[in-house]
Design a protein around this motif. Structure first.
Motif, PDB file in Angstrom:
ATOM      1  N   TRP A 100       0.828  -1.206   0.000  1.00  0.00           N
ATOM      2  CA  TRP A 100       0.000   0.000   0.000  1.00  0.00           C
ATOM      3  C   TRP A 100       0.862   1.256   0.000  1.00  0.00           C
ATOM      4  N   ARG A 101       1.869   1.277   0.874  1.00  0.00           N
ATOM      5  CA  ARG A 101       2.723   2.470   0.939  1.00  0.00           C
ATOM      6  C   ARG A 101       3.537   2.633  -0.340  1.00  0.00           C
ATOM      7  N   PHE A 102       3.957   1.510  -0.937  1.00  0.00           N
ATOM      8  CA  PHE A 102       4.680   1.597  -2.214  1.00  0.00           C
ATOM      9  C   PHE A 102       3.812   2.260  -3.279  1.00  0.00           C
ATOM     10  N   ILE A 103       2.568   1.811  -3.396  1.00  0.00           N
ATOM     11  CA  ILE A 103       1.661   2.377  -4.403  1.00  0.00           C
ATOM     12  C   ILE A 103       1.451   3.862  -4.153  1.00  0.00           C
ATOM     13  N   PHE A 104       1.236   4.240  -2.889  1.00  0.00           N
ATOM     14  CA  PHE A 104       0.976   5.651  -2.613  1.00  0.00           C
ATOM     15  C   PHE A 104       2.211   6.503  -2.876  1.00  0.00           C
ATOM     16  N   TYR A 105       3.362   6.114  -2.326  1.00  0.00           N
ATOM     17  CA  TYR A 105       4.575   6.920  -2.485  1.00  0.00           C
ATOM     18  C   TYR A 105       5.002   7.006  -3.950  1.00  0.00           C
ATOM     19  N   PHE A 106       4.870   5.896  -4.677  1.00  0.00           N
ATOM     20  CA  PHE A 106       5.227   5.890  -6.095  1.00  0.00           C
ATOM     21  C   PHE A 106       4.337   6.876  -6.858  1.00  0.00           C
ATOM     22  N   THR A 107       3.039   6.790  -6.608  1.00  0.00           N
ATOM     23  CA  THR A 107       2.090   7.686  -7.280  1.00  0.00           C
ATOM     24  C   THR A 107       2.325   9.132  -6.863  1.00  0.00           C
ATOM     25  N   SER A 108       2.559   9.342  -5.574  1.00  0.00           N
ATOM     26  CA  SER A 108       2.766  10.691  -5.047  1.00  0.00           C
ATOM     27  C   SER A 108       4.013  11.338  -5.639  1.00  0.00           C
ATOM     28  N   PHE A 109       5.116  10.586  -5.670  1.00  0.00           N
ATOM     29  CA  PHE A 109       6.370  11.168  -6.148  1.00  0.00           C
ATOM     30  C   PHE A 109       6.288  11.553  -7.623  1.00  0.00           C
ATOM     31  N   PHE A 110       5.821  10.625  -8.454  1.00  0.00           N
ATOM     32  CA  PHE A 110       5.812  10.908  -9.892  1.00  0.00           C
ATOM     33  C   PHE A 110       4.702  11.882 -10.274  1.00  0.00           C
ATOM     34  N   SER A 111       3.621  11.923  -9.502  1.00  0.00           N
ATOM     35  CA  SER A 111       2.598  12.951  -9.732  1.00  0.00           C
ATOM     36  C   SER A 111       3.149  14.325  -9.378  1.00  0.00           C
ATOM     37  N   GLY A 112       3.853  14.409  -8.232  1.00  0.00           N
ATOM     38  CA  GLY A 112       4.473  15.676  -7.844  1.00  0.00           C
ATOM     39  C   GLY A 112       5.507  16.127  -8.853  1.00  0.00           C
ATOM     40  N   LEU A 113       6.287  15.173  -9.375  1.00  0.00           N
ATOM     41  CA  LEU A 113       7.293  15.498 -10.384  1.00  0.00           C
ATOM     42  C   LEU A 113       6.624  16.035 -11.649  1.00  0.00           C
ATOM     43  N   ALA A 114       5.506  15.426 -12.043  1.00  0.00           N
ATOM     44  CA  ALA A 114       4.791  15.877 -13.237  1.00  0.00           C
ATOM     45  C   ALA A 114       4.213  17.280 -13.045  1.00  0.00           C
ATOM     46  N   LEU A 115       3.801  17.579 -11.807  1.00  0.00           N
ATOM     47  CA  LEU A 115       3.233  18.897 -11.522  1.00  0.00           C
ATOM     48  C   LEU A 115       4.300  19.993 -11.488  1.00  0.00           C
ATOM     49  N   LEU A 116       5.530  19.630 -11.128  1.00  0.00           N
ATOM     50  CA  LEU A 116       6.558  20.649 -10.881  1.00  0.00           C
ATOM     51  C   LEU A 116       7.606  20.791 -11.979  1.00  0.00           C
ATOM     52  N   TYR A 117       7.710  19.800 -12.872  1.00  0.00           N
ATOM     53  CA  TYR A 117       8.864  19.820 -13.787  1.00  0.00           C
ATOM     54  C   TYR A 117       8.884  21.053 -14.690  1.00  0.00           C
ATOM     55  N   ASP A 118       7.722  21.648 -14.970  1.00  0.00           N
ATOM     56  CA  ASP A 118       7.689  22.815 -15.854  1.00  0.00           C
ATOM     57  C   ASP A 118       7.628  24.136 -15.082  1.00  0.00           C
ATOM     58  N   LYS A 119       7.780  24.056 -13.756  1.00  0.00           N
ATOM     59  CA  LYS A 119       7.750  25.270 -12.939  1.00  0.00           C
ATOM     60  C   LYS A 119       9.162  25.828 -12.808  1.00  0.00           C
ATOM     61  N   PRO A 120       9.368  27.104 -13.107  1.00  0.00           N
ATOM     62  CA  PRO A 120      10.727  27.666 -13.028  1.00  0.00           C
ATOM     63  C   PRO A 120      11.319  27.583 -11.630  1.00  0.00           C
ATOM     64  N   TRP A 121      10.484  27.714 -10.588  1.00  0.00           N
ATOM     65  CA  TRP A 121      11.012  27.671  -9.218  1.00  0.00           C
ATOM     66  C   TRP A 121      11.419  26.265  -8.787  1.00  0.00           C
ATOM     67  N   PHE A 122      11.049  25.252  -9.567  1.00  0.00           N
ATOM     68  CA  PHE A 122      11.505  23.900  -9.270  1.00  0.00           C
ATOM     69  C   PHE A 122      12.980  23.751  -9.633  1.00  0.00           C
ATOM     70  N   TRP A 123      13.385  24.400 -10.702  1.00  0.00           N
ATOM     71  CA  TRP A 123      14.776  24.306 -11.166  1.00  0.00           C
ATOM     72  C   TRP A 123      15.658  25.400 -10.596  1.00  0.00           C
ATOM     73  N   ASP A 124      15.060  26.498 -10.173  1.00  0.00           N
ATOM     74  CA  ASP A 124      15.829  27.614  -9.612  1.00  0.00           C
ATOM     75  C   ASP A 124      15.216  28.005  -8.262  1.00  0.00           C
ATOM     76  N   PRO A 125      15.773  27.512  -7.148  1.00  0.00           N
ATOM     77  CA  PRO A 125      15.189  27.759  -5.824  1.00  0.00           C
ATOM     78  C   PRO A 125      15.089  29.234  -5.458  1.00  0.00           C
ATOM     79  N   THR A 126      15.873  30.083  -6.095  1.00  0.00           N
ATOM     80  CA  THR A 126      15.792  31.512  -5.766  1.00  0.00           C
ATOM     81  C   THR A 126      14.439  32.098  -6.186  1.00  0.00           C
ATOM     82  N   VAL A 127      13.811  31.480  -7.206  1.00  0.00           N
ATOM     83  CA  VAL A 127      12.516  31.954  -7.684  1.00  0.00           C
ATOM     84  C   VAL A 127      11.384  31.498  -6.752  1.00  0.00           C
ATOM     85  N   CYS A 128      11.691  30.522  -5.910  1.00  0.00           N
ATOM     86  CA  CYS A 128      10.685  29.945  -5.023  1.00  0.00           C
ATOM     87  C   CYS A 128      10.036  31.005  -4.137  1.00  0.00           C
ATOM     88  N   TRP A 129      10.812  32.006  -3.727  1.00  0.00           N
ATOM     89  CA  TRP A 129      10.313  33.024  -2.804  1.00  0.00           C
ATOM     90  C   TRP A 129      10.047  34.361  -3.491  1.00  0.00           C
TER      91      TRP A 129
END
Length: 354
Positions: free
Chosen positions: A136-165
């Motif tokens: 159960w935890r494998f399914i959740f963490y696997f889904t959570s990680f790759f879903s989060g990655l899909a949501l953030l990969y095109d965000k500039p602040w994901f690649w440049d932490p200075t933009v985060c704030w």
């Protein structure tokens, strides 16, 4: 009303110079609303239901099909006196207690010791239960990680932490990130709710501290609109968790060579993400880019708690690799189930880190 207004005073939650008016919603702009987090209660209940359904209909048949089997355990003869002591006073009686119980039960001391050993084994969680939990935890963490990655990969602040704030706290909340936040909060609330029923590890207290710190950080960062930062923290933590659960599943299947290889991969990802990326990138920019105010100080304190737990679990992981995988010593889990030494299925040390 006065207490509520005092609790939500902008000077506590927002950086100097910012007020709640800066986060006022419009037709095109959405900001986090604290009341949204109330959905974590039905969300946690739903996840518990989905977990029970998944374990019964997917994980259990999968485990049986792959050969997971529970060891046969000796039956315990009913004994009111010994059972009363076991339930009320302790599972491991001292020598003087054994002598007293032997007299009361009219049994030899050796038989009393054997009764308690078998009784503890009877309460020990089954291998199939461990496999289902890990699945159960494998399914959740696997889904959570790759879903989060899909949501953030095109965000500039994901690649440049200075933009985060940049322009904080006036950072609009994309609906997808809001739902992701709610899912993570619901999951950790469900973990807390099921702790009494899940396999109990030797680092049970550390687990509770970790879950409390995580829930607090998710709640506070959402209310203070630190969504970008929170997403980075969650993604860094999810990066290694699904690998760990996969290693556990392999261990329960007794595929030990593959398990060891996956565990080493987990160790590398865990140490890089938790001891390098988290403190030197995510935490560093939090400390250097954000001015001090009450909520930032609170978040900082809980981040330090998490980092101390990372160091503790990293020690267990490194010890596991050198003592067991490389030197071939007997496996004995520093985070194993309680009463592991009574001859039940042994588990690898840091393979249960969090």
């Amino acid at each position: 009303m006065g207490v509520s207004q005092g609790f939500w005073h902008h000077e506590l939650w927002l950086p100097p110079g910012a007020t709640w008016e800066d986060l006022k919603e419009s037709a095109d702009t959405h900001y986090p609303q604290p009341q949204d987090l109330l959905l974590c209660i039905p969300g946690a209940l739903l996840l518990i239901f989905v977990r029970c359904l998944f374990e019964r209909t997917v994980a259990l048949p999968l485990g049986r099909g792959l050969g997971v089997s529970d060891k046969r355990r000796p039956k315990v003869q009913p004994n009111t006196t010994l059972e009363g002591f076991y339930v009320l006073l302790g599972r491991t009686p001292k020598e003087e207690d054994l002598i007293s119980l032997a007299k009361q039960s009219d049994l030899p001391i050796k038989k009393v010791e054997t009764w308690f050993r078998h009784r503890r084994a009877q309460d020990h969680p089954r291998l199939m239960k461990k496999f289902c939990e890990a699945s159960w935890r494998f399914i959740f963490y696997f889904t959570s990680f790759f879903s989060g990655l899909a949501l953030l990969y095109d965000k500039p602040w994901f690649w440049d932490p200075t933009v985060c704030w940049l322009k904080f706290p006036q950072q609009p909340l994309p609906p997808a990130l809001g739902w992701f936040y709610l899912l993570e909060l619901s999951f950790y609330c469900s973990l807390v709710a099921t702790l009494p029923f899940d396999v109990k590890r030797k680092d049970f207290k550390e687990q509770i501290i970790h879950h409390i710190a995580t829930i607090t950080l998710i709640f506070v960062s959402y209310c203070a609109n630190m969504i970008r930062f929170g997403m980075m923290v969650m993604l860094v933590h999810d990066a290694s968790d699904y690998i760990l659960e996969f290693a556990k599943m392999l261990h329960y299947l007794k595929w030990q060579r593959v398990c060891d290889a996956v565990f080493i991969a987990f160790a590398v990802v865990f140490i890089v993400s938790r001891l390098v990326v988290f403190p030197l990138v995510v935490y560093y920019y939090f400390v250097t880019k954000l001015p001090l105010f009450p909520v930032s100080c609170l978040i900082n304190a809980f981040l330090v708690v998490l980092q101390l737990l990372h160091i503790f679990w990293s020690y267990l992981i490194i010890h596991m690799i050198f003592s067991v995988i490389l030197r071939g010593e007997k496996r004995q889990d520093a985070r194993s189930d309680t009463e592991e030494s009574d001859g039940s299925e042994a588990e690898d040390p840091a393979k249960n880190q969090e």
